[in-house]
Design an enzyme around this catalytic site. Structure first.
Site, short mmCIF file in Angstrom:
data_model
loop_
_atom_site.label_atom_id
_atom_site.label_comp_id
_atom_site.label_asym_id
_atom_site.label_seq_id
_atom_site.Cartn_x
_atom_site.Cartn_y
_atom_site.Cartn_z
N ILE A 1 0.84 -1.20 0.00
CA ILE A 1 0.00 0.00 0.00
C ILE A 1 0.88 1.25 0.00
O ILE A 1 1.79 1.36 0.82
CB ILE A 1 -0.90 0.01 1.26
N CYS A 2 0.60 2.17 -0.90
CA CYS A 2 1.31 3.44 -0.95
C CYS A 2 0.48 4.45 -0.15
O CYS A 2 -0.53 4.96 -0.63
CB CYS A 2 1.48 3.89 -2.39
N LEU A 3 0.92 4.67 1.08
CA LEU A 3 0.20 5.57 1.98
C LEU A 3 1.22 6.18 2.93
O LEU A 3 1.99 5.44 3.57
CB LEU A 3 -0.87 4.78 2.75
#
Length: 151
Positions: free
Chosen positions: A84-86
């Site tokens: 996840i890109c967060l």
């Protein structure tokens, strides 16, 4: 020791007062957790149940847990391995993780990301449809939800 007591407290709170649409539990050891996020109403993930793996590092809460989707999801900020890109999942200076954040906050942030993708910071560059052909994106995301996350 600090990690164990904090995790125990967080898991207890997640069990008694979970955020809406989110459940989280231990998967054997204290540092190996699983979570489920229900797809939000009026999103292409509606009616989907998404499973996540949470690995809590030794240095928690001074470094963020490693969280990834186990259920395939069609999303510009989540890759085929479930990463996840967060920003809150990364340490500064590139990320926004702070020891004051907790697993409940992270899961809520992921739930929000599912409802509101960030097309300007994609992890899956091939899912540019979100920006340029939203109808096609929504169609693909719904298909994946039915195929992989349907009950």
């Amino acid at each position: 020791m600090q990690r164990a007591s904090r995790l125990t407290r967080e898991l207890s709170l997640l069990a008694t007062e979970p955020p809406p649409g989110i459940t989280c539990w231990q998967n054997g050891q204290l540092d190996d957790l699983r979570a489920q996020i229900l797809g939000g109403v009026d999103t292409p993930y509606e009616k989907g149940i998404f499973n996540l793996e949470i690995i809590v590092p030794e240095r928690y809460p001074f470094e963020p847990p490693k969280i990834r989707f186990l259920t395939p999801i069609y999303h510009p900020n989540i890759d085929s391995a479930g990463r996840i890109c967060l920003d809150v999942l990364k340490l500064p200076p590139k990320g926004a993780w702070r020891p004051s954040l907790n697993i409940s906050t992270l899961l809520t942030s992921i739930q929000l990301l599912m409802a509101e993708p960030n097309p300007d910071d994609p992890l899956m560059a091939n899912i540019v449809q979100y920006k340029y052909n939203k109808q096609l994106f929504l169609l693909n995301a719904r298909e994946w939800t039915e195929k992989y996350a349907g009950q």
